[in-house]
Design a protein around this motif. Sequence first.
Motif, mmCIF file in Angstrom:
data_model
loop_
_atom_site.group_PDB
_atom_site.id
_atom_site.type_symbol
_atom_site.label_atom_id
_atom_site.label_comp_id
_atom_site.label_asym_id
_atom_site.label_seq_id
_atom_site.Cartn_x
_atom_site.Cartn_y
_atom_site.Cartn_z
ATOM 1 N N SER A 1 0.830 -1.204 0.000
ATOM 2 C CA SER A 1 0.000 0.000 0.000
ATOM 3 C C SER A 1 0.869 1.260 0.000
ATOM 4 O O SER A 1 0.588 2.220 -0.722
ATOM 5 C CB SER A 1 -0.936 0.006 1.212
ATOM 6 N N ALA A 2 1.930 1.246 0.807
ATOM 7 C CA ALA A 2 2.851 2.389 0.835
ATOM 8 C C ALA A 2 3.523 2.560 -0.531
ATOM 9 O O ALA A 2 3.664 3.691 -1.032
ATOM 10 C CB ALA A 2 3.900 2.199 1.926
ATOM 11 N N PHE A 3 3.923 1.462 -1.150
ATOM 12 C CA PHE A 3 4.561 1.508 -2.468
ATOM 13 C C PHE A 3 3.624 2.126 -3.506
ATOM 14 O O PHE A 3 4.032 2.951 -4.321
ATOM 15 C CB PHE A 3 4.987 0.088 -2.890
ATOM 16 N N PHE A 4 2.352 1.759 -3.456
ATOM 17 C CA PHE A 4 1.358 2.309 -4.380
ATOM 18 C C PHE A 4 1.267 3.831 -4.227
ATOM 19 O O PHE A 4 1.310 4.573 -5.211
ATOM 20 C CB PHE A 4 -0.008 1.658 -4.113
ATOM 21 N N ALA A 5 1.151 4.304 -2.981
ATOM 22 C CA ALA A 5 1.044 5.743 -2.737
ATOM 23 C C ALA A 5 2.321 6.468 -3.167
ATOM 24 O O ALA A 5 2.263 7.539 -3.780
ATOM 25 C CB ALA A 5 0.734 6.003 -1.263
ATOM 26 N N ILE A 6 3.477 5.873 -2.885
ATOM 27 C CA ILE A 6 4.751 6.483 -3.268
ATOM 28 C C ILE A 6 4.895 6.544 -4.783
ATOM 29 O O ILE A 6 5.297 7.573 -5.342
ATOM 30 C CB ILE A 6 5.929 5.722 -2.617
ATOM 31 N N CYS A 7 4.555 5.465 -5.469
ATOM 32 C CA CYS A 7 4.626 5.468 -6.938
ATOM 33 C C CYS A 7 3.684 6.517 -7.515
ATOM 34 O O CYS A 7 4.015 7.194 -8.496
ATOM 35 C CB CYS A 7 4.301 4.089 -7.506
ATOM 36 N N GLY A 8 2.522 6.680 -6.906
ATOM 37 C CA GLY A 8 1.590 7.713 -7.344
ATOM 38 C C GLY A 8 2.190 9.102 -7.195
ATOM 39 O O GLY A 8 2.076 9.944 -8.094
ATOM 40 N N ALA A 9 2.843 9.351 -6.067
ATOM 41 C CA ALA A 9 3.479 10.659 -5.840
ATOM 42 C C ALA A 9 4.612 10.894 -6.840
ATOM 43 O O ALA A 9 4.747 11.993 -7.391
ATOM 44 C CB ALA A 9 4.008 10.738 -4.409
ATOM 45 N N LEU A 10 5.417 9.861 -7.096
ATOM 46 C CA LEU A 10 6.503 9.986 -8.071
ATOM 47 C C LEU A 10 5.959 10.263 -9.465
ATOM 48 O O LEU A 10 6.490 11.087 -10.208
ATOM 49 C CB LEU A 10 7.367 8.720 -8.080
#
Length: 174
Positions: free
Chosen positions: A102-111
Amino acid sequence: MSKIDYTRVLPCLVTVANLLFGFLAIIFIIDSQVNLGAGMVLLSVLMDSMDGKIARKLKANSDFGKELDSLSDIVSFGLAPAVMIYVVVYQTHLPFWGLWLSAFFAICGALRLARFNVLNVSDYFIGVPITFAGGFMALLLLFAQTIPWQVFPVMMLLLSVLMISSLQVPKLGK
């Protein structure tokens, strides 16, 4: 006192509605109202599709509006779906790895959003738009009772990687 230019304010109000619906999605999921939470993300998709069109029609595009849109998008399509999927699916089936996914998804979205804001590409998107990724995960959540839980980590990982990929995605309905 200066007069308010409502043509510049209207697109930002639609963007703020996007942010509000993303915030409400998180609140509803904390309150175990899964369908309402997913519905709020889908309403955010609608608002996100309208704000840019309204701004272009009113000739009200601005750097402020672009930044506000990205900040709203990370909440509505990055954070809200990540929290919702974690609470509904991963907390039960994949607590440790689901948290990181879930954290990876949010981080990839921000990137993906940061890259979008610094590149000046107008004919296509580079990487899958966060609006699609978050909206798709919310849509899946509406069917959480009928699809195997294993679909969620696979789709979330795939969409995360596609958001930060160099895949050229055509812009529809410019």
